[in-house]
Design a protein around this motif. Structure first.
Motif, short mmCIF file in Angstrom:
data_model
loop_
_atom_site.label_atom_id
_atom_site.label_comp_id
_atom_site.label_asym_id
_atom_site.label_seq_id
_atom_site.Cartn_x
_atom_site.Cartn_y
_atom_site.Cartn_z
N ILE A 388 16.43 6.03 -2.52
CA ILE A 388 16.83 5.85 -3.93
C ILE A 388 17.07 4.38 -4.22
N ALA A 389 17.77 3.72 -3.29
CA ALA A 389 18.04 2.29 -3.46
C ALA A 389 16.73 1.51 -3.57
N ALA A 390 15.69 1.98 -2.83
CA ALA A 390 14.41 1.27 -2.86
C ALA A 390 13.52 1.74 -4.00
N GLY A 391 13.99 2.76 -4.76
CA GLY A 391 13.20 3.27 -5.89
C GLY A 391 11.94 4.00 -5.46
N ALA A 392 11.97 4.60 -4.28
CA ALA A 392 10.77 5.27 -3.76
C ALA A 392 11.17 6.59 -3.08
N ALA A 393 10.17 7.44 -2.81
CA ALA A 393 10.42 8.66 -2.02
C ALA A 393 9.38 8.71 -0.90
N GLN A 394 9.71 9.45 0.15
CA GLN A 394 8.75 9.60 1.25
C GLN A 394 7.87 10.81 0.97
N VAL A 395 6.55 10.60 0.98
CA VAL A 395 5.63 11.71 0.83
C VAL A 395 5.07 12.01 2.21
N LYS A 396 5.41 13.21 2.73
CA LYS A 396 5.00 13.54 4.09
C LYS A 396 3.90 14.61 4.07
N ASP A 397 2.80 14.29 4.71
CA ASP A 397 1.72 15.26 4.86
C ASP A 397 2.15 16.23 5.96
N LEU A 398 2.40 17.48 5.60
CA LEU A 398 3.02 18.41 6.57
C LEU A 398 2.04 18.87 7.65
N ALA A 399 0.74 18.71 7.41
CA ALA A 399 -0.21 19.09 8.45
C ALA A 399 -0.33 17.99 9.50
N SER A 400 -0.48 16.74 9.03
CA SER A 400 -0.71 15.64 10.00
C SER A 400 0.59 14.96 10.42
N GLY A 401 1.64 15.11 9.61
CA GLY A 401 2.90 14.43 9.90
C GLY A 401 2.95 13.01 9.35
N ASP A 402 1.83 12.53 8.80
CA ASP A 402 1.82 11.16 8.23
C ASP A 402 2.78 11.08 7.04
N GLN A 403 3.42 9.91 6.93
CA GLN A 403 4.42 9.75 5.88
C GLN A 403 4.28 8.38 5.23
N VAL A 404 4.31 8.34 3.89
CA VAL A 404 4.28 7.04 3.19
C VAL A 404 5.36 7.00 2.13
N ALA A 405 5.87 5.77 1.87
CA ALA A 405 6.84 5.60 0.78
C ALA A 405 6.06 5.35 -0.50
N VAL A 406 6.42 6.11 -1.57
CA VAL A 406 5.72 5.97 -2.85
C VAL A 406 6.75 5.74 -3.94
N PRO A 407 6.54 4.70 -4.81
CA PRO A 407 7.49 4.45 -5.90
C PRO A 407 7.67 5.71 -6.76
N LEU A 408 8.91 5.99 -7.15
CA LEU A 408 9.23 7.23 -7.87
C LEU A 408 8.33 7.45 -9.09
#
Ligand code: HAM
Length: 420
Positions: A388-408
């Motif tokens: 929240i402080a960074a203004g982003a959320a983590q989008v996690k691909d549940l099949a591969s486990g890959d995760q990226v931060a994406v601005p809200l």
């Protein structure tokens, strides 16, 4: 532990995820019906008992043994619909739909009720898709209705459905054939119940599955060889049209259906992997039904497709038709502020046409991620205090486990793109 109650015997209920499949195949049918110009009808679930007695026929098993009939508080005899056709014709006449364009094209769906001995594929509350075209004798209408069912089976991915086709003649040619058949049957060595059937409904004897009866009726005269010129021309035309549409069928001269109203074209869709209850759908013409229930002369044709058996057929073939996902993105909020943020984001995703859900009850990361996995979602949307402080959320691909931060502000667009 359940409650103290169970659904009554023979009631076939659907719960998710199987019910999602049930609903999806029904939706797929609705689309086929719409494409061919059929309007939706929401039909009475119970009717005056006489409607079925006169429409479906008192000599049929359905009417004589299987109806759920009761008296209402006003002393009227009512019956839960054991099928739809008689009710659809009653409704078309009652609302004067036949006074507009003909054929009146109608479809409906829902439960039907027959007090049968329950087993796999045979229930007391079961479900049908019913489609009827009322007011035309044109063989093109026969072929059109068959094609609608056929396209639906194809769309579901069923490859083993067989179309068994017959003609039962009309009021001109059937009586003479019936008398001839009775004459033949009376010479056979049959049990008492079957002998009685010869007098009431001789065509049903042809349909008897017992080998000792089958052997004896092997040389019985067949309707197909006794059709009048008009019925023969109609039947030939229907078959030509099916050929034009690329629909294969098997001529089945002994096919007799369990309802009395059929004339001319009669057919069944059969699935070879379903054993004893292999009839997954059936239909035909009923050119005299309207008059039987006190209406004007009004020919009709239609079918009823068994949803329960269609699902069993899908499962037996391992067909791949699947219901659209109920959850594509699952929100995992960590902390109170995140909860509010995710709650709004989930609503936004839904407005954008993405199936979204979230973890409720302020769970910790582990519990909330377990919910995410169970949801079947493709992505988890994880939001913690630091995000929240960074203004982003983590989008996690549940099949591969890959995760990226994406601005809200970019989450909806990004997920829409990924899920398309
Ligand atoms: P039906 O053959 O009696 O025809 O039923 C149609 C389909 O409903 C059957 O092929 C079967 O798949 C399913 N069905 C029937 N009884 C049961 C049961 N007890 N449990 C599970 N499935 C069942 C009719 O009902 C006609 N009204 C069809 C029609 C419409 N003909 C002209 N228009």
């Amino acid at each position: 532990m359940g409650s103290s109650f169970q659904a009554p015997k023979g009631v076939n209920e659907y719960v998710p995820p199987r019910a999602d499949l049930f609903y999806a195949i029904r939706q797929a049918f609705a689309e086929q019906a719409r494409l061919a110009g059929y309007g939706y009808l929401e039909l009475a679930v119970f009717e005056d008992t006489q409607l079925f007695k006169r429409g479906v026929g008192e000599s049929t098993d359905v009417v004589s043994k299987e109806m759920y009939t009761f008296e209402d508080r006003g002393g009227r005899s009512l019956t839960l619909r054991p099928e739809f056709t008689a009710g659809v014709v009653r409704s078309v006449l009652e609302h004067g739909l036949h006074k507009g364009a003909q054929p009146v094209k109608i479809w409906t769906t829902g439960p039907a009720f027959r007090a049968e001995r329950p087993q796999q594929g045979r229930y007391r509350q079961f479900y049908q898709l019913d489609l009827e075209a009322i007011g035309s004798e044109d063989p093109q209408v026969d072929a059109e209705t068959i094609a609608i069912a056929w396209n639906w089976y194809r769309e579901l991915g069923l490859t083993q459905v067989r179309l068994l086709l017959n003609s039962l003649g009309c009021k001109e040619c059937r009586p003479a054939y019936r008398a001839r058949l009775q004459e033949f049957l009376r010479t056979l060595d049959l049990d008492e119940a079957t002998r009685a059937r010869i007098e009431i409904n001789p065509l049903r004897v042809l349909d008897d599955k017992r080998p000792e009866v089958r052997d004896q009726v092997a040389d019985a005269p067949l309707m197909a060889d006794h059709l009048c010129a008009a019925c023969k021309a109609h039947h030939d035309r229907v078959r030509e049209l099916l050929t034009d549409l690329g629909i294969g069928w098997e001529d089945t001269p002994r096919l007799v259906r369990g309802l009395d109203y059929y004339t001319r074209t009669t057919y069944e869709f059969d699935h070879p992997l379903l054993g004893a209850q292999s009839g997954i759908g059936g239909g035909g013409r009923y050119d005299g039904l309207s008059e039987d229930i006190g209406g004007p002369p009004l020919p009709g044709i239609g079918f009823g497709l068994g949803l329960d058996r269609t699902i069993l057929a899908l499962e037996a073939e391992g067909a791949v038709f699947t219901a659209p996902s109920r959850c594509e993105v699952f929100g995992v909020p960590l902390g109170e502020t995140a909860e509010r943020e995710i709650f709004t984001l989930v609503a936004e995703l839904r407005r954008a046409g993405i199936a979204a859900d979230m973890s409720y009850g302020s769970k910790k990361l582990k519990g909330a991620m377990k919910d995410a996995d169970r949801s079947g979602a493709a992505y988890a949307l994880i939001l913690g205090e630091r995000d929240i402080a960074a203004g982003a959320a983590q989008v996690k691909d549940l099949a591969s486990g890959d995760q990226v931060a994406v601005p809200l502000g970019e989450i909806v667009t990004m997920l829409k793109e990924r899920l398309s």
